[in-house]
Motif scaffolding. Structure first.
Motif, short mmCIF file in Angstrom:
data_model
loop_
_atom_site.label_atom_id
_atom_site.label_comp_id
_atom_site.label_asym_id
_atom_site.label_seq_id
_atom_site.Cartn_x
_atom_site.Cartn_y
_atom_site.Cartn_z
N ASP A 118 28.36 -23.99 -25.21
CA ASP A 118 27.25 -23.11 -25.45
C ASP A 118 27.45 -22.48 -26.95
N SER A 121 22.23 -21.15 -30.05
CA SER A 121 21.72 -20.04 -29.28
C SER A 121 20.91 -19.13 -30.32
N ASN A 123 17.75 -16.64 -31.55
CA ASN A 123 16.99 -15.79 -30.83
C ASN A 123 15.44 -16.10 -31.22
N HIS A 132 24.29 -18.11 -36.56
CA HIS A 132 23.89 -19.14 -35.94
C HIS A 132 24.35 -20.35 -36.44
N HIS A 158 21.60 -21.80 -25.54
CA HIS A 158 21.33 -20.54 -24.80
C HIS A 158 20.40 -19.73 -25.67
N TYR A 307 21.84 -8.49 -20.67
CA TYR A 307 22.32 -9.83 -21.62
C TYR A 307 23.56 -10.41 -20.61
N ASP A 311 24.37 -13.93 -18.71
CA ASP A 311 25.50 -14.84 -18.75
C ASP A 311 26.21 -14.93 -17.52
N GLN A 335 31.03 -10.41 -30.32
CA GLN A 335 30.76 -10.46 -28.99
C GLN A 335 31.87 -10.64 -28.28
N1 ARG Z 1 21.23 -15.26 -28.80
C1 ARG Z 1 22.78 -14.86 -28.90
C2 ARG Z 1 22.63 -14.10 -30.36
O1 ARG Z 1 22.07 -14.59 -31.25
C3 ARG Z 1 23.81 -15.64 -28.67
C4 ARG Z 1 23.95 -16.32 -27.45
C5 ARG Z 1 25.15 -16.81 -27.26
N2 ARG Z 1 25.50 -17.42 -25.65
C6 ARG Z 1 25.68 -16.88 -24.66
N3 ARG Z 1 25.52 -17.32 -23.70
N4 ARG Z 1 25.40 -15.46 -24.61
O2 ARG Z 1 23.34 -13.02 -30.61
#
Ligand code: ARG
Length: 563
Positions: A118, A121, A123, A132, A158, A307, A311, A335
């Motif tokens: 993954d 990903s 937004n 990213h 994702h 969120y 996941d 994260q």
């Molecule tokens: N979209 C999220 C961000 O920009 C990251 C996602 C990462 N992948 C996941 N499976 N949570 O912070």
């Protein structure tokens, strides 16, 4: 590496019942100084077992360890030092690389099993951030490395394509949006709307409520809301795909957060069934007190999922679909708590595969020592940064090699490669400094330097019009060649290390050191001189080119044959 294997085998034969060949292999070191030989085996552990002093064991082993591959084996204190037979070994290594070509260094540990990765990903309706970019570059390289090790890598994007922010965006679009304007520069315009929403919401309290209602409608499948959301997603994804094209990165799946909408209830029922849900201030959570962690939020008091819920659902879905041997998340270190919580909840649910989940965190991108930000107005539009790198590469190619054919393709490969390499030469956990000017230099620890070394090797091979790679080889025994051969022998180990440590920087720093040795060799030897070593020297050049190219390809970079 052949010589190391053989040395381990010989030592193991002399220590039967105490050390296996693999155990010996693990202990073998590469001495810093050439005077100490090519390989060294420390005898401390044997000394404990045999109850003798390490030096006398080393002396004994040194006299017993013999092979035509070793020119001499001697003891030095507690170490058995092995000098490889340069001619013999270099010939073997060169022939191996010439035969296996880009498959040199491949491993079969993965046995075709699947690993989901993954990464990237971004937004929807938000700019593709520097974070990213890091995720994209690291994730793609790690996927390549996994494939080199015999896994089937499944690349998953994702996308962040669901959440309350879409309610706000829809509300903002209805208030101030204009289709034509958005179409022209989607992410920038959508971001503007989103920022304006927040600004105006500060003075007009009705806005928050309006945004909330639009999100509710979206979750309930309201046609108008869904249509707009779909459109935002499409135009954003189109922009992201432009970036992926520049970076030459592909995905097997773009199933983002929204994909799990209709699968979430099942997860919640599962948690309920296992008695894991409790209520905290109206929200449903899984407590993780026993791990000293804050609770994992599953459902808010207004019924909205979170969120983490997505996941959890995504992990369960991916395991069902792919039966992965491992599942990796390349996401920023901020994260870490989130992934810790998600993995623990899956474990509590009794999934034994929860232990195969892995968060691969990474640090920030800095500019002049400060974190690069994409918040509010300070947007660094990544696509512009990539294009600028390409333009700068083009300029420097224009200066260095104005008659080069395919200039724009090479400039693309060099500009993009510079950005990728700058990131991957550092351990992912550390922050990286972003300076286009520095990363585009042709010397020093840069991508262009490695690519240039490859092009230089290719140019030697072009000049030697006689060479066809099929000549029988003599092997090489001079020091500059041997230093290159030793680096070439290291490649398989480096592939393995980068896989085991999930760290592409192992490959990048390896390439830098191989290039340094190769350039020394190039400066030192008259490679094209007509003598009986010519074929061996050209084979060395060819093998260096093969390994550099393969190493770059693992990092996700191209290796132009001229630049
Ligand atoms: N979209 C999220 C961000 O920009 C990251 C996602 C990462 N992948 C996941 N499976 N949570 O912070």
């Amino acid at each position: 590496m052949k010589g190391k294997q053989l040395f381990a085998k010989k030592i193991a034969e002399e220590t039967i019942g105490v050390l296996t060949e693999d155990e010996v292999l693990e202990k073998i070191e590469f001495p810093k100084y050439q005077e100490q030989g090519d390989l060294a085996f420390p005898c401390f552990e044997l000394a404990k077992v045999y109850k003798k002093n390490p030096a006398s064991i080393a002396t004994e082993l040194a006299t017993k360890t013999k092979s035509s591959y070793f020119s001499k084996v001697v003891s030095e204190g507690p170490y058995v030092n092995c000098f490889l037979n340069k001619k013999h070994v270099s010939k073997e290594v060169l022939v191996e690389i010439q035969t296996k070509k880009e498959a040199y260094g491949s491993l079969s540990v993965g046995q075709g099993e699947k690993v989901t990765i993954d990464f990237s990903s971004p937004n929807i309706a938000k700019p593709f951030s520097m974070g990213h970019l890091r995720s994209t570059v690291i994730g793609n390289a790690y996927a390549n490395i996994l494939e080199k090790c015999g896994y089937k890598a499944i690349r998953i994007n994702h996308l962040g394509d669901w959440g309350t922010q879409f309610g706000k965006l829809i509300s903002a679009y209805y208030r101030w949006g204009n289709e034509q304007v958005v179409r022209q520069d989607p992410i920038k315009e959508l971001l503007k709307l989103y920022v304006r929403f927040h600004e105006e919401a500060e003075v007009d309290s009705r806005l928050e409520e309006e945004g909330r209602l639009w999100f509710l409608k979206l979750e309930q499948g309201d046609k108008k809301a869904l249509e707009l959301w779909q459109w935002f997603r499409e135009v954003s994804l189109e922009e992201f795909k432009g970036i992926y094209k520049l970076l030459n990165v592909n995905f097997d799946s773009y199933n983002g957060e929204a994909f799990y909408n209709d699968k979430m209830e099942e997860t919640i029922q599962l948690l309920k069934g296992e008695g894991l849900l409790s209520t905290s201030q109206g929200a449903e959570v899984v407590t993780l007190e026993e791990h000293n962690l804050p609770p994992c939020l599953i459902r808010k008091s207004d019924g909205a999922t979170l969120y983490a819920t997505r996941d959890l659902t995504a992990a369960i879905y991916r395991h069902k679909k792919y039966q992965f041997a491992k599942s990796v998340y390349v996401v920023g270190q901020e994260q870490s708590l989130h992934f810790q919580q998600v993995f623990l909840v899956l474990k509590k649910l009794g999934f034994n595969w929860a232990s195969q989940l892995e968060h691969l965190p990474f640090g920030f991108i800095l500019q002049n020592g400060k974190k690069m930000s994409t918040r509010k107005g300070k947007v660094v539009l990544l696509e512009n940064v990539l294009r600028e790198a390409i333009a700068m590469a083009e300029k420097s190619i224009e200066e260095k090699n104005p008659t080069l054919q395919n200039k724009s393709k090479v400039a693309h490969d060099v500009g993009i490669g510079a950005i990728i390499f700058q990131d991957l030469k550092t351990d992912p956990q550390h922050s990286v400094e972003f300076s286009l000017k520095d990363m585009l230099r042709f010397e020093g620890a840069t991508g262009p330097y490695v690519q240039y070394t490859h092009a230089r090797a290719c140019s030697i091979l072009r000049k030697s019009n006689r060479y066809n790679g099929n000549e029988s080889l003599d092997g090489l025994s001079d020091e500059p060649s041997w230093s290159v051969v030793k680096k070439l022998m290291d490649f398989p180990t480096k592939v393995q290390e980068s896989y085991e440590q999930a760290n592409p920087s192992e490959i990048a720093t390896y390439l830098l050191s191989l290039c340094r040795e190769f350039n020394k060799y190039y400066a030192h030897c008259k490679i094209l001189q007509e003598d009986n070593q010519l074929a061996s020297r050209l084979a060395l050049v060819e093998c260096a080119a093969i390994v550099i190219k393969e190493g770059l390809s693992l990092l996700g970079m191209q290796a132009p044959s001229e630049m």
